[in-house]
Design an enzyme around this catalytic site. Sequence first.
Site, short mmCIF file in Angstrom:
data_model
loop_
_atom_site.label_atom_id
_atom_site.label_comp_id
_atom_site.label_asym_id
_atom_site.label_seq_id
_atom_site.Cartn_x
_atom_site.Cartn_y
_atom_site.Cartn_z
N CYS A 94 -25.81 62.82 0.79
CA CYS A 94 -26.47 64.13 0.55
C CYS A 94 -25.23 65.30 0.36
CB CYS A 94 -27.36 64.47 1.60
SG CYS A 94 -28.63 65.82 0.83
N ARG A 128 -36.44 73.02 -3.16
CA ARG A 128 -36.03 71.68 -2.59
C ARG A 128 -36.59 70.53 -2.87
NH1 ARG A 128 -32.13 73.25 0.89
NH2 ARG A 128 -31.77 71.10 1.66
N HIS A 194 -31.05 59.91 3.31
CA HIS A 194 -31.01 59.97 4.50
C HIS A 194 -31.95 59.14 5.06
CE1 HIS A 194 -29.18 63.78 4.69
NE2 HIS A 194 -29.93 64.27 3.90
N1 GLN Z 1 -27.06 71.58 1.74
C1 GLN Z 1 -27.24 70.50 0.56
C2 GLN Z 1 -28.60 70.68 -0.33
O1 GLN Z 1 -29.34 71.44 -0.07
C3 GLN Z 1 -27.25 69.13 1.09
C4 GLN Z 1 -28.39 68.95 1.81
C5 GLN Z 1 -28.46 67.59 2.64
O2 GLN Z 1 -27.26 67.04 3.00
N2 GLN Z 1 -29.64 67.11 3.32
O3 GLN Z 1 -28.58 70.30 -1.33
#
Ligand code: GLN
Length: 248
Positions: A94, A128, A194
């Site tokens: 990520c 998101r 994840h």
């Molecule tokens: N901050 C990054 C995003 O929002 C990565 C997020 C994460 O590692 N889950 O895309």
Amino acid sequence: MNTVRICHLYPGELNIYADRGNIAVLRRRLEWRGHRLDVHEVGVGARIPDDADMYYLGGGQDRDQIVVAGDLATTKADALHRAVADGSVILAVCGGYQLAGHGYTGVDGTRMPGIGLLDADTTAGPTRLIGDVVITVEVAGAPLTVVGFENHAGRTTLGPGSVPFGTVRHGHGNNDMDGTEGAMTNRAIGTYLHGPLLPKNPQLADLLLGWALEHATGAQVPLAPLDDALERQAHRAAIARVRERGSA
Ligand code: GLN
């Protein structure tokens, strides 16, 4: 007995969704076979060797990524490029994946330069991308189903220098558009998954360990089968949850 040397980069800054659980899985799966994992945790400012068998970068919030982006380029990029060229294994999750690519333009517009290990570039979108993910990965000879969880604002697009790590069966993946998930160049893998990734995907964990042992010893080291009943159950439960919600 063989020792696999792993550099865990930025354990303080890049560790959301218990991403360090991936290290625990690598350690135990080696120990159960009589080998050992030597973990070298490396933070901001420190230099890294270019001959570790494996390097690991977890995920992080945008504010943590800003700190890491500045440091990666100055103290670690050269060694990582040499390592990838030499067949070391990289797993970047990520936020770590985004910075292993060319860079990430975050939610507030800040550009965080990456180090170009992967031919991938990322820009945050207006929403998101969150939820369970199921992908098919083609690196192991036979197709492998890999499960995980994603939560990212970033939309990633790949250039010709990397291939996707997997094909999305359920979830959003790199950008919610082209059906790709993650990126791969040589044995460097970036992924949005994840969970953490490896406890529910023991075959993937063993694939990475096989590569790392090959780097450590110069030969293929057979990995004895383990009783993965619990791991397989967790894997199946993740797929069943997705199915209950109506796809994959
Ligand atoms: N901050 C990054 C995003 O929002 C990565 C997020 C994460 O590692 N889950 O895309």
